[in-house]
Design a protein around this motif. Structure first.
Motif, PDB file in Angstrom:
ATOM      1  N   LEU A  90      15.332  38.718  24.886  1.00  0.00           N
ATOM      2  CA  LEU A  90      16.334  38.789  23.817  1.00  0.00           C
ATOM      3  C   LEU A  90      17.751  38.568  24.348  1.00  0.00           C
ATOM      4  N   PRO A  91      18.207  39.308  25.378  1.00  0.00           N
ATOM      5  CA  PRO A  91      19.567  39.049  25.863  1.00  0.00           C
ATOM      6  C   PRO A  91      19.759  37.630  26.386  1.00  0.00           C
ATOM      7  N   ALA A  92      18.742  37.086  27.047  1.00  0.00           N
ATOM      8  CA  ALA A  92      18.853  35.711  27.539  1.00  0.00           C
ATOM      9  C   ALA A  92      18.975  34.733  26.385  1.00  0.00           C
ATOM     10  N   ASN A  93      18.214  34.951  25.328  1.00  0.00           N
ATOM     11  CA  ASN A  93      18.233  34.084  24.154  1.00  0.00           C
ATOM     12  C   ASN A  93      19.581  34.158  23.434  1.00  0.00           C
ATOM     13  N   ALA A 101      17.634  27.447  30.155  1.00  0.00           N
ATOM     14  CA  ALA A 101      16.462  27.063  30.943  1.00  0.00           C
ATOM     15  C   ALA A 101      15.394  28.147  30.933  1.00  0.00           C
ATOM     16  N   LEU A 102      15.800  29.411  30.965  1.00  0.00           N
ATOM     17  CA  LEU A 102      14.838  30.510  30.909  1.00  0.00           C
ATOM     18  C   LEU A 102      14.075  30.500  29.587  1.00  0.00           C
ATOM     19  N   CYS A 103      14.787  30.254  28.499  1.00  0.00           N
ATOM     20  CA  CYS A 103      14.129  30.165  27.187  1.00  0.00           C
ATOM     21  C   CYS A 103      13.161  28.989  27.145  1.00  0.00           C
ATOM     22  N   PHE A 104      13.599  27.863  27.700  1.00  0.00           N
ATOM     23  CA  PHE A 104      12.755  26.675  27.703  1.00  0.00           C
ATOM     24  C   PHE A 104      11.534  26.861  28.606  1.00  0.00           C
ATOM     25  N   ALA A 105      11.697  27.597  29.701  1.00  0.00           N
ATOM     26  CA  ALA A 105      10.558  27.842  30.592  1.00  0.00           C
ATOM     27  C   ALA A 105       9.480  28.638  29.868  1.00  0.00           C
ATOM     28  N   ALA A 119       5.176  23.158  34.611  1.00  0.00           N
ATOM     29  CA  ALA A 119       6.374  22.855  33.820  1.00  0.00           C
ATOM     30  C   ALA A 119       7.441  23.952  33.909  1.00  0.00           C
ATOM     31  N   PRO A 120       7.105  25.237  33.697  1.00  0.00           N
ATOM     32  CA  PRO A 120       8.146  26.272  33.825  1.00  0.00           C
ATOM     33  C   PRO A 120       8.762  26.318  35.218  1.00  0.00           C
ATOM     34  N   LYS A 121       7.926  26.196  36.256  1.00  0.00           N
ATOM     35  CA  LYS A 121       8.435  26.198  37.629  1.00  0.00           C
ATOM     36  C   LYS A 121       9.380  25.023  37.852  1.00  0.00           C
ATOM     37  N   ALA A 122       8.981  23.846  37.355  1.00  0.00           N
ATOM     38  CA  ALA A 122       9.799  22.649  37.555  1.00  0.00           C
ATOM     39  C   ALA A 122      11.151  22.788  36.874  1.00  0.00           C
ATOM     40  N   ILE A 123      11.167  23.372  35.680  1.00  0.00           N
ATOM     41  CA  ILE A 123      12.427  23.571  34.952  1.00  0.00           C
ATOM     42  C   ILE A 123      13.388  24.428  35.772  1.00  0.00           C
ATOM     43  N   MET A 124      12.912  25.573  36.239  1.00  0.00           N
ATOM     44  CA  MET A 124      13.771  26.500  36.966  1.00  0.00           C
ATOM     45  C   MET A 124      14.174  25.959  38.341  1.00  0.00           C
ATOM     46  N   ARG A 125      13.226  25.366  39.052  1.00  0.00           N
ATOM     47  CA  ARG A 125      13.529  24.854  40.381  1.00  0.00           C
ATOM     48  C   ARG A 125      14.525  23.697  40.325  1.00  0.00           C
ATOM     49  N   ALA A 126      14.359  22.832  39.329  1.00  0.00           N
ATOM     50  CA  ALA A 126      15.262  21.690  39.205  1.00  0.00           C
ATOM     51  C   ALA A 126      16.692  22.148  38.957  1.00  0.00           C
ATOM     52  N   GLY A 147      25.491  29.589  32.129  1.00  0.00           N
ATOM     53  CA  GLY A 147      25.137  29.352  30.732  1.00  0.00           C
ATOM     54  C   GLY A 147      23.843  28.580  30.583  1.00  0.00           C
ATOM     55  N   GLN A 148      23.702  27.506  31.366  1.00  0.00           N
ATOM     56  CA  GLN A 148      22.494  26.691  31.262  1.00  0.00           C
ATOM     57  C   GLN A 148      21.259  27.409  31.789  1.00  0.00           C
ATOM     58  N   LEU A 149      21.466  28.370  32.692  1.00  0.00           N
ATOM     59  CA  LEU A 149      20.338  29.163  33.178  1.00  0.00           C
ATOM     60  C   LEU A 149      19.690  29.934  32.028  1.00  0.00           C
ATOM     61  N   MET A 150      20.494  30.432  31.099  1.00  0.00           N
ATOM     62  CA  MET A 150      19.953  31.154  29.948  1.00  0.00           C
ATOM     63  C   MET A 150      19.097  30.220  29.075  1.00  0.00           C
TER      64      MET A 150
END
Length: 509
Positions: free
Chosen positions: A428-431, A71-75, A252-259, A66-69
Motif C-alpha cells: 500500500l505505501p509503495a503504491n 517498479a515494485l508495483c510492476f514486479a 520477469a519480476p527479477k529482471a524489472i528490479m535488477r534492470a 520515485g521509479q523504484l515505487m
C-alpha cells in the motif's frame, strides 16, 4: 501448475502463439537495454548540465526513488501476469476495458515517440566519433537537427528489419549489446576514477543556473531533472516479453528490479565521476555536447572515442528494445481487435514466430514523426519530453487502478500461487508513493516551459504548449475513435482465443 504462464493467458482468453525461447538473461537484457543507462545519460546530460549545473546530479537518486515505487508495483503484477503488452493487459485486469484501451493506446504512442526520441541520440554521439557521420551541414542550427533525423531514420530501419526477422535474432543482438554496454560502463567508471581533478563536492555547484527562475534554483532543477527522468523507465519490457520467456513468473519480476537498480548505480557513478574528472567544470561544451565532451577531454581522444563507440552500441540496442516493446503492445491490443486492422496486426509469422506487420507500421510511424520535426532545432528536448510524459501517464493508468483495488481489498490476488513476488504489507505505501510520484512528474514534464518546448527561434505559442496539445489531442482523439468505432468490435480474435469447452472459438469480453 506449469510455470510457463499459459494458465494466465487462458484467464485473459488467449492461447499463446508466440514462441517461448528467452531465458533469464534475455529477459533482464530487454529491460536494461530499454532503460539503457549509457544512452539516456549521454543523450540528455547536456540539458541537465545547461539548466541545472553539476548539482543536477541530485535528480538522479530522486528519480530512482520515485521509479523504484513504480517498479515494485510492476514486479508484483509481472509475477502474476507476465503477458505481452504488459501495461495494457494489467490495466484490463485491474479496472475495465475502457481504461485498459487508454493505457495501451498511451503506451503504444509513448513507445513510438520513444523510438524517435532515442534514435536521435545518434546525433549526440556519432559526429563526436568522426565528422564522417555529419552528412548534412556543419552540425550547428537546423543542420544539426536534419542530420540527427537522417541518422535516427537509418537506425529505425535497422530495428524494423531485425524485429521482423523474429525474437531470437533480436534477443541475440540485444543480449550481446547489453553485455558490451554493462562491461564498458563498469570500465568507464574505473577509467574516470583515475582522472579525478576535484572532489565529489562538485555536485553542490549550480553554476548560477537558478538566476532568472521565479522559484530560484528549484525551478532550474525541475527542468534539469528531465535528463534523469528520461533514463529510468521501460523496465516493464521484461514482463511484456513474458509470453516468449521461460519461467516468466520468476524471471520477469527479477529482471524489472535488477534492470532498474543496475542502471541507477552505474548511471549515478558515471555522472558523478565525469563531473569530478572533466578539466573545466564551466566549459560551455558541457551544456551543448554533454558528457560526450568529458570522454574526450578527460580520457583523451583515442580512449574517449572507444567509449563513444560503446555508447553507439548502447543506443542501437536501446532503440531495438523500445521497438520490440512497442510491437508487443500493438500485438496485444490487436489480438483483442482493439486496433484498426487488428486481424492483420495480430498475425504471427509461422516461420519467425513474430508479428511482422506491427514492426513495419511502428517503424514507419516513428520515422514520420522525425520528418515532421526535421527543421526544428529543439527536436531533441521536445520529442524526448513528449515521450516521457506519455510513459508516465500510461504507468499512472496502471498504478492508480491498482491502488483502488488495494483499498477495496482486491489486490493482491487471493488465489495467487505461493512463492511469487509480493510486497506484502509494504504494497500500500509503495503504491501510494508510485501514484503521487507519477502525478507530480507528469505535471513537471508537461509544464509549458520555453526552455524545453520553445527554446529557440521561431518562437510560437503552440510550440510552448506542444506537450499539452500533443497529449490532449492524441488522448482525446484516440479515445473518441475507440468509443464510437472500435469499442463495438472488441473481442479476442478467433486465431488467438483460448479453447472454451462447449463454446464458440471466439471469446468476447
Amino acid at each position: 501448475m506449469s510455470d510457463s504462464g499459459d494458465r494466465e493467458l487462458n484467464e485473459f482468453g488467449y492461447t499463446n502463439q508466440l514462441r517461448r525461447t528467452l531465458g533469464g538473461f534475455h529477459t533482464f537484457a530487454a529491460g536494461i537495454s530499454y532503460i539503457s543507462v549509457l544512452t539516456g545519460v549521454f543523450q540528455l546530460s547536456y540539458l541537465g548540465l545547461s539548466e541545472g549545473g553539476p548539482a543536477y546530479w541530485w535528480s538522479w537518486p530522486a528519480v530512482f526513488a520515485g521509479q523504484l515505487m513504480v517498479a515494485l508495483c510492476f514486479a508484483e503484477l509481472a509475477a502474476q501476469y507476465p503477458v505481452a503488452g504488459s501495461v495494457y493487459n494489467w490495466a484490463k485486469k485491474l479496472s475495465n476495458p475502457h481504461l485498459a484501451w487508454m493505457a495501451g493506446w498511451m503506451m503504444l504512442l509513448a513507445s513510438i515517440v520513444s523510438i524517435s526520441a532515442t534514435a536521435l541520440a545518434y546525433q549526440r554521439t556519432l559526429p563526436q566519433i568522426s565528422s564522417f557521420f555529419q552528412f548534412i551541414g556543419d552540425g550547428t542550427g537546423t543542420s544539426d537537427a536534419a542530420n540527427g533525423v537522417l541518422l535516427a531514420a537509418l537506425l529505425i530501419v535497422f530495428t524494423t528489419l531485425v524485429n521482423a526477422f523474429g525474437v531470437k535474432l533480436m534477443a541475440r543482438i540485444n543480449s550481446a549489446g547489453v553485455f558490451v554496454e554493462l562491461l564498458f560502463a563498469v570500465l568507464l567508471v574505473v577509467f574516470l576514477a583515475f582522472h579525478f581533478v576535484r572532489g565529489p563536492g562538485v555536485v553542490t555547484e549550480t553554476n548560477g543556473t537558478g538566476a532568472g527562475h521565479a522559484g530560484g534554483y528549484l525551478g532550474a532543477f525541475l527542468i534539469a531533472g528531465i535528463a534523469s527522468s528520461y533514463v529510468m523507465y521501460g523496465f516493464d519490457t521484461a514482463a511484456s516479453l513474458g509470453e516468449e520467456s521461460l519461467n516468466p513468473h520468476r524471471n520477469a519480476p527479477k529482471a524489472i528490479m535488477r534492470a532498474l537498480i543496475a542502471s541507477f548505480l552505474l548511471g549515478g557513478l558515471i555522472i558523478l565521476f565525469a563531473l569530478m574528472a572533466v578539466g573545466d567544470i564551466h566549459a560551455p561544451e558541457l551544456g551543448t555536447v554533454g558528457l560526450q565532451y568529458v570522454l574526450t577531454d578527460a580520457l583523451g581522444p583515442a580512449v574517449g572515442r572507444m567509449f563513444l563507440f560503446v555508447v553507439f552500441i548502447a543506443i542501437t540496442v536501446c532503440v531495438l528494445a523500445v521497438h520490440t516493446a512497442a510491437i508487443r503492445i500493438a500485438f496485444a491490443m490487436a489480438r483483442d481487435n482493439a486496433l484498426p486492422g487488428g486481424s492483420k496486426l495480430a498475425r504471427v509469422n509461422k516461420k519467425t514466430g513474430a508479428p511482422v506487420l506491427p514492426a513495419i507500421v511502428i517503424g514507419v510511424l516513428a520515422i514520420a514523426l522525425l520528418l515532421v520535426n526535421i527543421d526544428s532545432t529543439q527536436i531533441f528536448s521536445a520529442v524526448t519530453s513528449l515521450a516521457i510524459i506519455l510513459i508516465y501517464l500510461s504507468y499512472l493508468l496502471v498504478t492508480v487502478p491498482m491502488l483502488v483495488r488495494r483499498l477495496r481489498g482486491g489486490w493482491p490476488r487471493k488465489d495467487a500461487p505461493a512463492g511469487r513476488f509480493s510486497l506484502g504489507r509494504w504494497g500500500l505505501p509503495a503504491n501510494v508513493l508510485a501514484v503521487l510520484w507519477g502525478g507530480a512528474m507528469t505535471i513537471d514534464l508537461a509544464w509549458p516551459r520555453n526552455e524545453i518546448y520553445n527554446a529557440s527561434p521561431p518562437y510560437h505559442w503552440y510550440l510552448q504548449w506542444i506537450s499539452v496539445l500533443f497529449v490532449g489531442v492524441f488522448a482525446a482523439g484516440g479515445f473518441a475513435y475507440y468509443w464510437f468505432v472500435q469499442r463495438h468490435r472488441i473481442g479476442v480474435l478467433a486465431d488467438h482465443a483460448a479453447p472454451v469447452a462447449g463454446g464458440p472459438e471466439e471469446v468476447s469480453r
